[in-house]
Design a protein around this motif. Structure first.
Motif, PDB file in Angstrom:
ATOM      1  N   TRP A  65      -6.848 -11.949 -15.058  1.00 34.05           N
ATOM      2  CA  TRP A  65      -6.077 -10.877 -15.915  1.00 34.05           C
ATOM      3  C   TRP A  65      -4.869 -11.464 -16.562  1.00 34.05           C
ATOM      4  CZ3 TRP A  65      -6.713  -7.668 -10.991  1.00 34.05           C
ATOM      5  CH2 TRP A  65      -8.250  -7.111 -10.972  1.00 34.05           C
ATOM      6  N   LEU A  66      -4.333 -12.095 -15.904  1.00 32.65           N
ATOM      7  CA  LEU A  66      -2.701 -12.763 -16.462  1.00 32.65           C
ATOM      8  C   LEU A  66      -2.926 -13.636 -17.702  1.00 32.65           C
ATOM      9  CD1 LEU A  66      -0.856 -13.318 -13.209  1.00 32.65           C
ATOM     10  CD2 LEU A  66      -0.332 -11.622 -15.098  1.00 32.65           C
ATOM     11  N   HIS A  67      -4.016 -14.580 -17.712  1.00 37.35           N
ATOM     12  CA  HIS A  67      -4.267 -15.552 -18.712  1.00 37.35           C
ATOM     13  C   HIS A  67      -5.675 -15.378 -19.373  1.00 37.35           C
ATOM     14  CE1 HIS A  67      -1.204 -17.923 -16.369  1.00 37.35           C
ATOM     15  NE2 HIS A  67      -0.703 -17.166 -17.209  1.00 37.35           N
ATOM     16  N   ARG A  68      -6.055 -14.274 -20.409  1.00 36.42           N
ATOM     17  CA  ARG A  68      -7.232 -13.961 -20.777  1.00 36.42           C
ATOM     18  C   ARG A  68      -7.806 -15.369 -21.232  1.00 36.42           C
ATOM     19  NH1 ARG A  68      -8.875  -9.207 -18.693  1.00 36.42           N
ATOM     20  NH2 ARG A  68      -7.191  -7.732 -18.546  1.00 36.42           N
ATOM     21  N   GLY A  69      -9.064 -15.175 -21.309  1.00 30.33           N
ATOM     22  CA  GLY A  69      -9.972 -16.192 -21.791  1.00 30.33           C
ATOM     23  C   GLY A  69     -11.358 -16.056 -21.961  1.00 30.33           C
ATOM     24  N   HIS A  70     -12.246 -16.861 -22.220  1.00 28.76           N
ATOM     25  CA  HIS A  70     -13.533 -16.772 -22.175  1.00 28.76           C
ATOM     26  C   HIS A  70     -14.380 -17.303 -21.126  1.00 28.76           C
ATOM     27  CE1 HIS A  70     -13.134 -15.904 -26.529  1.00 28.76           C
ATOM     28  NE2 HIS A  70     -12.358 -16.882 -26.578  1.00 28.76           N
TER      29      HIS A  70
ATOM     30  N   LEU B 282      -9.337 -32.123  -8.098  1.00 33.52           N
ATOM     31  CA  LEU B 282     -10.026 -31.698  -9.322  1.00 33.52           C
ATOM     32  C   LEU B 282      -9.256 -30.683 -10.060  1.00 33.52           C
ATOM     33  CD1 LEU B 282     -12.637 -31.682 -10.758  1.00 33.52           C
ATOM     34  CD2 LEU B 282     -13.388 -29.495  -9.375  1.00 33.52           C
ATOM     35  N   ALA B 283      -8.744 -29.587  -9.565  1.00 38.67           N
ATOM     36  CA  ALA B 283      -8.061 -28.733 -10.471  1.00 38.67           C
ATOM     37  C   ALA B 283      -6.791 -29.003 -10.848  1.00 38.67           C
ATOM     38  CB  ALA B 283      -7.884 -27.324  -9.753  1.00 38.67           C
ATOM     39  N   LEU B 284      -5.812 -29.906 -10.226  1.00 35.64           N
ATOM     40  CA  LEU B 284      -4.865 -30.310 -10.658  1.00 35.64           C
ATOM     41  C   LEU B 284      -4.773 -31.222 -11.645  1.00 35.64           C
ATOM     42  CD1 LEU B 284      -2.688 -30.663  -7.209  1.00 35.64           C
ATOM     43  CD2 LEU B 284      -2.674 -28.828  -8.826  1.00 35.64           C
ATOM     44  N   GLU B 285      -5.881 -32.274 -11.745  1.00 37.27           N
ATOM     45  CA  GLU B 285      -6.106 -33.004 -12.824  1.00 37.27           C
ATOM     46  C   GLU B 285      -6.635 -32.547 -14.081  1.00 37.27           C
ATOM     47  OE1 GLU B 285      -8.945 -35.863 -11.643  1.00 37.27           O
ATOM     48  OE2 GLU B 285      -7.711 -36.964  -9.980  1.00 37.27           O
TER      49      GLU B 285
ATOM     50  N   ALA C 107      -7.964 -29.714 -25.101  1.00 37.63           N
ATOM     51  CA  ALA C 107      -8.413 -28.295 -25.372  1.00 37.63           C
ATOM     52  C   ALA C 107     -10.010 -28.339 -25.631  1.00 37.63           C
ATOM     53  CB  ALA C 107      -7.632 -27.368 -26.399  1.00 37.63           C
ATOM     54  N   ASN C 108     -10.198 -29.897 -25.924  1.00 34.04           N
ATOM     55  CA  ASN C 108     -11.709 -29.861 -26.179  1.00 34.04           C
ATOM     56  C   ASN C 108     -12.428 -30.200 -24.948  1.00 34.04           C
ATOM     57  OD1 ASN C 108     -10.518 -32.537 -26.027  1.00 34.04           O
ATOM     58  ND2 ASN C 108     -12.491 -33.272 -26.887  1.00 34.04           N
ATOM     59  N   VAL C 109     -12.079 -30.181 -23.820  1.00 30.56           N
ATOM     60  CA  VAL C 109     -12.939 -30.430 -22.730  1.00 30.56           C
ATOM     61  C   VAL C 109     -13.283 -29.008 -21.896  1.00 30.56           C
ATOM     62  CG1 VAL C 109     -12.659 -31.436 -20.272  1.00 30.56           C
ATOM     63  CG2 VAL C 109     -11.529 -32.538 -22.391  1.00 30.56           C
ATOM     64  N   ALA C 110     -14.470 -29.123 -21.391  1.00 30.83           N
ATOM     65  CA  ALA C 110     -14.969 -27.933 -20.499  1.00 30.83           C
ATOM     66  C   ALA C 110     -15.668 -28.363 -19.200  1.00 30.83           C
ATOM     67  CB  ALA C 110     -15.910 -27.279 -21.247  1.00 30.83           C
ATOM     68  N   TYR C 111     -15.541 -27.737 -18.315  1.00 27.62           N
ATOM     69  CA  TYR C 111     -16.157 -28.227 -16.875  1.00 27.62           C
ATOM     70  C   TYR C 111     -17.346 -27.234 -16.911  1.00 27.62           C
ATOM     71  CZ  TYR C 111     -12.015 -30.920 -15.884  1.00 27.62           C
ATOM     72  OH  TYR C 111     -11.180 -31.804 -15.533  1.00 27.62           O
TER      73      TYR C 111
ATOM     74  N   GLY D 239      -4.878 -21.743 -13.586  1.00 24.68           N
ATOM     75  CA  GLY D 239      -4.409 -20.330 -14.229  1.00 24.68           C
ATOM     76  C   GLY D 239      -5.381 -19.878 -15.161  1.00 24.68           C
ATOM     77  N   ASN D 240      -6.606 -20.317 -15.167  1.00 25.01           N
ATOM     78  CA  ASN D 240      -7.726 -19.672 -16.031  1.00 25.01           C
ATOM     79  C   ASN D 240      -7.306 -20.304 -17.355  1.00 25.01           C
ATOM     80  OD1 ASN D 240     -10.058 -18.507 -16.465  1.00 25.01           O
ATOM     81  ND2 ASN D 240      -8.861 -16.795 -17.604  1.00 25.01           N
ATOM     82  N   ARG D 241      -6.588 -21.428 -17.477  1.00 22.77           N
ATOM     83  CA  ARG D 241      -6.359 -22.073 -18.836  1.00 22.77           C
ATOM     84  C   ARG D 241      -7.055 -23.037 -19.275  1.00 22.77           C
ATOM     85  NH1 ARG D 241      -0.803 -20.999 -16.697  1.00 22.77           N
ATOM     86  NH2 ARG D 241       0.283 -19.843 -18.189  1.00 22.77           N
TER      87      ARG D 241
END
Length: 568
Positions: free
Chosen positions: A85-90, A464-467, A473-477, A493-495
């Motif tokens: 909710w704080l950091h909207r995304g897809h 995993l998350a901290l790394e 921006a071209n990387v997706a998990y 942070g949903n970023r």
């Protein structure tokens, strides 16, 4: 029974009477009035602020190794929604769809943690420690309410303090705020508040007007926090009938309806979102899947035996330890807690029967909370094996409240003097219990520091998350398996872009959004072959494997990393 409500509050302060007598004595001996007044207020405020000591102890234990263990899926659900909710995304989320605003986290709990997290994480940021502190807010509320409830029922600040510190040092309680158990205790906080507000107001109470109504609201809110809190309803009905005048029963029921109304509102909003009854029912069937919550053939002997086993797991902390370490830690201290509860319930019920037979029903006011665990276990038995130990963690406050009530009632019936023997006994027992709890805490934290958590509670999830926070921006998990995405969404942070499946349409959409590198995360090394094949089928090449180990060097999970066209 209404008579018992019109008697003066049992918390009416032997401490203040002693201070008043002390002041008179000092005036008679010519002591300075200002000195007397200063001493009066110092002691009075010390008594009033004693409830803060259990809160401080609890908060201190929460902060010890606050970043351990790692955050497994349900240990941050629904809190992770605050990040979305704080950091909207897809990125994919969770919860029940709503036409207006998010109301339900699932069909069995609400979103109170997520809404608390909005301002909390906006200030503190997204870390494992900030998550523990946000979740601990409900533990603080529970402890404060438990202290006041014990004080009101027993009239003894000492017993209230011992009860509060006992629960604050209870490993099964503090460790629950490191696992998925936390969400159930969030509802339990409102249950204790509801019980406190069912008592008549006393001098200095924050809530005086509409107190009965608010008691009902908080009981309903407890059920919204997690559905199993509604299992206390039968005993709460008896408690309300005895503690609240008949003319106010309707106000309490109205409050309970208001408190639980978010569930109804959530279903109505889902109905509007899905545009009809049939699509809504189809969605509900899909969400519930194979749950079949009432498929347990009633409260059979087998179900009662199972409930007893779950009670032991919850009160000994063996269940939390199994989730964090993959095994329970050895020790007889924790195993005693379930027997404490049973003994206290049996003692209070026996005293209640004797008092009713003696036609002294007004004297049962203090012992009525002893019915609460009976009510919970009876209703829980109807669900059989559909429940697990975390549902029974709601009984933890009663492990300490009910022995305190039993001790106070036995002292009253025996007409023991307030001092010095009973107080000495209380202090000795309290120190023994707190000492045993702290020894158990020390062993738990030793294992926590050594392992960092094992299996799906490993702090490798945090790594995993901290790394991922620093990836381009071209990387997706990709998280096709259960257990990864909620903690990942929260700690980043949903970023950082992610998806929860590897369907061709999903890969194509990510590619259209500019994603060229993929990192597929999975638990078991044996699944590498099929995931490698699936990625290659979607055009992802140059795959590199990596294993994330625990602090003990054991593999926890793995990833395959590759890029479209063979370019990571």
């Amino acid at each position: 029974m209404v008579v018992c409500m019109r008697r003066s509050s049992p918390g009416g302060s032997a401490c203040l009477l002693r201070l008043y007598n002390l002041a008179n004595q000092r005036r008679r001996t010519g002591c300075d009035r200002e000195e007397t007044a200063l001493m009066y207020w110092k002691e009075a405020w010390a008594a009033r602020l004693a409830w803060m000591l259990p809160l401080g102890v609890f908060l201190g234990l929460v902060l010890v190794h606050s970043d351990l263990p790692g955050v497994y899926m349900d240990a941050v659900n629904p809190d992770f929604l605050a990040a979305q909710w704080l950091h909207r995304g897809h990125n994919p989320g969770a919860g029940i769809p709503s036409k207006i605003f998010p109301i339900l986290g699932s069909f069995y709990h609400g979103l109170q943690n997520a809404y608390l997290g909005l301002p909390f994480f906006a200030v503190t940021g997204f870390s494992v420690t900030s998550l523990r502190l946000e979740q601990a807010v409900f533990g603080l509320i529970l402890l404060a309410a438990l202290y006041q409830l014990t004080r009101r029922l027993t009239g003894a600040h000492g017993l209230a303090l011992a009860t509060g510190i006992g629960l604050a040092t209870e490993l099964a309680f503090t460790a629950s705020f490191r696992t998925q158990f936390y969400i159930v205790l969030g509802g339990a906080a409102w249950l204790v508040v509801s019980m406190l507000l069912a008592l008549p107001a006393e001098g200095g109470s924050w809530i005086v007007r509409r107190r009965v109504f608010w008691s009902g609201v908080f009981f309903g809110l407890a059920s919204y926090g997690y559905f199993v809190l509604a299992f206390f309803a039968p005993a709460m009905a008896i408690l309300v009938a005895c503690w609240i005048p008949r003319r106010d029963w309707g106000r309490w029921v109205a409050g309970a309806v208001v408190g639980v109304s978010p569930f109804l509102l959530g279903f109505l909003s889902l109905l509007a979102k899905k545009h009809g009854v049939e699509p809504t029912l189809e969605f509900v069937r899909g969400m519930l899947g194979q749950l079949k919550p009432f498929d347990a053939s009633g409260a059979s002997g087998n179900n009662l035996q199972y409930a007893w086993a779950l009670l032991g797991l919850a009160t000994s902390d063996a269940a939390n330890e199994a989730m964090i370490f993959g095994q329970g830690l050895p020790g007889a201290w924790g195993a005693m807690k379930a027997w404490w509860l049973v003994a206290a319930v049996a003692g209070l019920v026996a005293i209640g029967i004797v008092l009713v037979c003696r036609r002294q029903p007004q004297a049962t006011m203090m012992i009525l909370p002893g019915l609460m665990p009976i009510s919970f276990v009876a209703v829980a038995s109807l669900f059989g094996h559909r429940l697990w130990a975390h549902h029974f963690s709601v009984l933890l406050p009663f492990v300490y409240l009910l022995p305190a009530l039993l001790a106070a009632k036995l002292a009253e019936l025996a007409r023991l003097p307030a001092r010095p023997v009973p107080m000495a006994v209380v202090v000795a027992l309290a120190l023994a219990v707190i000492g045993g709890n702290l020894v158990q805490q020390a062993r738990f934290h030793e294992w926590l520091a050594k392992t960092g958590g094992r299996g799906r509670s490993s702090d490798a999830l945090t790594t995993l998350a901290l790394e991922a926070r620093g990836v381009p921006a071209n990387v997706a998990y990709l998280f096709p398996e259960w257990g990864f995405f909620t903690s990942f969404a929260f700690l980043t942070g949903n970023r950082v872009r992610y998806s929860v499946d590897i369907e061709p349409a999903t890969i194509a959409k990510l590619e259209k959004d500019g994603i060229t590198e993929f990192r597929l995360v999975y638990w078991n090394a044996a699944d590498e072959g099929r995931y490698r094949q699936a990625l290659q089928a979607n055009g992802i090449q140059s795959l590199e494997a990596r294993t994330f180990p625990s602090r003990e060097g054991q593999p926890v999970f793995h990833w395959l990393r590759g890029g479209l066209g063979g370019h990571p």
